[in-house]
Enzyme design. Structure first.
Site, PDB file in Angstrom:
ATOM      1  N   LYS A 174      39.065  42.121  40.166  1.00  0.00           N
ATOM      2  CA  LYS A 174      38.837  42.039  38.723  1.00  0.00           C
ATOM      3  C   LYS A 174      39.657  40.880  38.192  1.00  0.00           C
ATOM      4  CE  LYS A 174      36.395  44.424  35.782  1.00  0.00           C
ATOM      5  NZ  LYS A 174      35.167  45.191  36.078  1.00  0.00           N
TER       6      LYS A 174
HETATM    7  P1  NAD Z   1      30.876  44.263  26.054  1.00  0.00           P
HETATM    8  O1  NAD Z   1      32.012  43.399  25.654  1.00  0.00           O
HETATM    9  O2  NAD Z   1      29.527  43.674  26.186  1.00  0.00           O
HETATM   10  O3  NAD Z   1      30.768  45.520  25.073  1.00  0.00           O
HETATM   11  C1  NAD Z   1      31.857  46.336  24.751  1.00  0.00           C
HETATM   12  C2  NAD Z   1      31.436  47.176  23.566  1.00  0.00           C
HETATM   13  O4  NAD Z   1      32.452  48.130  23.281  1.00  0.00           O
HETATM   14  C3  NAD Z   1      31.241  46.375  22.280  1.00  0.00           C
HETATM   15  O5  NAD Z   1      30.102  46.867  21.600  1.00  0.00           O
HETATM   16  C4  NAD Z   1      32.505  46.683  21.487  1.00  0.00           C
HETATM   17  O6  NAD Z   1      32.303  46.528  20.090  1.00  0.00           O
HETATM   18  C5  NAD Z   1      32.687  48.126  21.884  1.00  0.00           C
HETATM   19  N1  NAD Z   1      34.021  48.643  21.599  1.00  0.00           N
HETATM   20  C6  NAD Z   1      35.236  48.098  21.844  1.00  0.00           C
HETATM   21  N2  NAD Z   1      36.201  48.907  21.395  1.00  0.00           N
HETATM   22  C7  NAD Z   1      35.583  49.984  20.856  1.00  0.00           C
HETATM   23  C8  NAD Z   1      36.036  51.172  20.216  1.00  0.00           C
HETATM   24  N3  NAD Z   1      37.334  51.413  20.064  1.00  0.00           N
HETATM   25  N4  NAD Z   1      35.118  52.072  19.780  1.00  0.00           N
HETATM   26  C9  NAD Z   1      33.804  51.839  19.940  1.00  0.00           C
HETATM   27  N5  NAD Z   1      33.313  50.736  20.539  1.00  0.00           N
HETATM   28  C10 NAD Z   1      34.199  49.833  20.978  1.00  0.00           C
HETATM   29  O7  NAD Z   1      31.331  44.939  27.434  1.00  0.00           O
HETATM   30  P2  NAD Z   1      30.380  45.616  28.521  1.00  0.00           P
HETATM   31  O8  NAD Z   1      30.108  44.606  29.569  1.00  0.00           O
HETATM   32  O9  NAD Z   1      29.282  46.350  27.861  1.00  0.00           O
HETATM   33  O10 NAD Z   1      31.408  46.651  29.179  1.00  0.00           O
HETATM   34  C11 NAD Z   1      31.625  47.948  28.637  1.00  0.00           C
HETATM   35  C12 NAD Z   1      32.245  48.824  29.709  1.00  0.00           C
HETATM   36  O11 NAD Z   1      31.378  48.898  30.829  1.00  0.00           O
HETATM   37  C13 NAD Z   1      33.584  48.334  30.258  1.00  0.00           C
HETATM   38  O12 NAD Z   1      34.380  49.450  30.611  1.00  0.00           O
HETATM   39  C14 NAD Z   1      33.183  47.599  31.511  1.00  0.00           C
HETATM   40  O13 NAD Z   1      34.242  47.477  32.445  1.00  0.00           O
HETATM   41  C15 NAD Z   1      32.076  48.503  32.006  1.00  0.00           C
HETATM   42  N6  NAD Z   1      31.148  47.888  32.948  1.00  0.00           N
HETATM   43  C16 NAD Z   1      30.469  46.765  32.619  1.00  0.00           C
HETATM   44  C17 NAD Z   1      29.567  46.225  33.523  1.00  0.00           C
HETATM   45  C18 NAD Z   1      28.734  45.022  33.190  1.00  0.00           C
HETATM   46  O14 NAD Z   1      27.841  44.703  33.994  1.00  0.00           O
HETATM   47  N7  NAD Z   1      28.921  44.368  32.074  1.00  0.00           N
HETATM   48  C19 NAD Z   1      29.387  46.825  34.777  1.00  0.00           C
HETATM   49  C20 NAD Z   1      30.091  47.992  35.076  1.00  0.00           C
HETATM   50  C21 NAD Z   1      30.969  48.524  34.150  1.00  0.00           C
END
Ligand code: NAD
Length: 425
Positions: free
Chosen positions: A118
């Protein structure tokens, strides 16, 4: 000797330390189940390589800011390291280490030949201009350049980064190499060797996991989603497409609710236009914490770690939690929810769709070939459903939660790889 867990000083502990504590706790439980010896436990608890870098950024007004960046390769025993890059103000080395560790187990669990990694930069990307973001990304990549490469360590998007970030990384790496190296990152734009199906892959995986765990028609099933970013918005969309009723979603700007069900496509258009869910006209405003306590069938946390804790777990009414985010549930909350009969499809299984299609993208890049979206979707579904079935059977056989079973499988495969390879010299 047991796995070292950072000492518990609740008042001082950062969210990153909390995440690492959770990850080590889960590893410890799996190691107990597997009967691993102390040396191997310590090996699995310790990242293989950790790099902390200073990233100077030239701001538009000529000032120079310096932010911290990280890249952690937790384990590379089964193949190259793989894992996203996060741009978030509160990221730190502990959080990045925890996320890298979860990547290791996730890749092993779904049977793809990667170790876990990561990266992160402690910065708020929303306050930077596009040019500042580009300079930051390129400089960060330059600092971690010795670690990454298509056969060594392959980044991907995570919180606060996207396909544009991946394009800059691919370009920076390629300029340094002297030729184009599309396989150095995944989650790239299609025009640079991205894969069909990658953008929605994590969310598609969440949908597949949710439907498998429900074990019945999703028609009319009520869903609340925390986080409306890359993962949460499309998870809401796909669950809604399958017939579920998405009644609440939140993002950093606020939360909206409609008992009749939200029109997810319309809400996504609103967010694209305004930057957040807040102010959406066809729903009521909801407090951030209220979303977790709604009387829904399925709760999908898809934002950050440590949001389901011993404080709110007793009030969670959803019978099924599908973890789109990494590490959203603390071990204390896990115990409370298990006692209450709530099923949790754990992060390393529920959100594995992203790394599965990242792997497919990388395979296509390495052989300079491309698959149709149908081929990608079939492979994704096979791997997700296969892993879900294995986890469910082991959980039933040994009386474990799905999280414990998933860790026993993931950790067990990595341990086996270490044992087969032996220790050099
Ligand atoms: P992103 O930045 O696209 O979206 C994050 C979202 O969370 C945003 O809408 C943000 O406004 C919201 N957020 C942040 N703090 C918040 C709060 N306190 N309350 C409510 N909403 C809040 O990120 P993402 O890529 O969608 O990742 C989200 C999660 O999924 C993370 O834990 C990431 O590690 C995990 N993840 C992502 C992927 C991927 O392919 N992008 C793959 C596996 C896991």
């Amino acid at each position: 000797m047991s796995i070292m867990v950072p000492s518990k000083t609740p008042a001082l502990i950062t969210p990153g330390q909390q995440a690492l504590e959770s990850a080590l706790h889960q590893l410890n439980q799996a190691a107990e189940q597997l009967g691993l010896d102390d040396g191997l436990r310590t090996m699995l608890a310790t990242p293989r390589r950790s790099l902390t870098v200073s990233v100077p950024v030239r701001r538009e007004d000529g000032r120079m800011d310096v932010v911290q960046g990280f890249r952690v390769q937790h384990n590379v025993s089964r193949g190259p390291a793989k894992g996203g890059i996060r741009f978030h103000p509160s990221t730190d080395i502990h959080e990045v280490t925890a996320l890298a560790m979860w990547m290791t187990w996730k890749c092993a669990l779904v049977g793809i030949p990667y170790g876990g990694a990561k990266g992160g930069v402690a910065v708020d990307p929303t306050v930077l201009t596009t040019r500042e973001l580009e300079r930051l990304t390129r400089r960060y990549v330059n600092e971690i350049l010795p670690l990454i490469g298509p056969e060594k360590d392959i980044p991907a998007p995570d919180v606060g980064t996207d396909e544009q970030t991946m394009a800059w990384i691919m370009d920076t790496y390629s300029v340094n190499a002297g030729y184009s190296v599309p396989g150095v990152v995944t989650g790239k734009p299609m025009t640079l060797g991205g894969s069909l199906g990658r953008a929605g892959a994590t969310s598609r995986g969440v949908q597949i996991a949710a439907l498998a765990a429900l074990g019945r028609s999703p028609e009319g099933v009520t869903v609340a989603v925390q986080g409306f970013g890359k993962v949460g918005a499309l998870a809401a969309q796909y669950l809604s497409d399958a017939g579920a009723k998405v009644v609440a979603v939140s993002d950093v700007t606020g939360a909206v609710h409609s008992a009749r069900g939200l029109d997810v496509a319309d809400l996504r258009a609103w967010v694209a236009e305004t930057g957040g869910v807040t102010g959406y006209r066809h729903g009521d405003t909801l407090g951030h914490d209220e979303l977790f306590e709604l009387d829904v069938d399925v709760l999908v946390p898809a934002a950050l770690e440590g949001v389901i804790t011993e404080a709110n777990a007793p009030r969670i009414r959803a019978r099924l939690i599908v973890e789109g985010a990494n590490g959203p549930t603390t071990p204390e909350a896990d115990e409370i929810l298990a006692a209450n009969g709530t099923t949790i499809v754990p992060d390393i299984l529920a959100n594995a769709g992203g790394v599965i299609v990242s792997y497919l993208e990388w395979v296509q890049n390495m052989q300079a070939f491309s698959w149709s979206s149908n081929e990608v979707e079939v492979k994704l579904r096979d791997l997700m459903e296969g892993a879900f079935g294995e986890v469910k059977s082991l959980a039933a056989e040994r009386g474990l939660t799905l999280r414990q079973a998933a860790h026993v499988i993931g950790v067990g495969r990595v341990a086996e790889a270490h044992q087969m390879r032996g220790l050099y010299p």
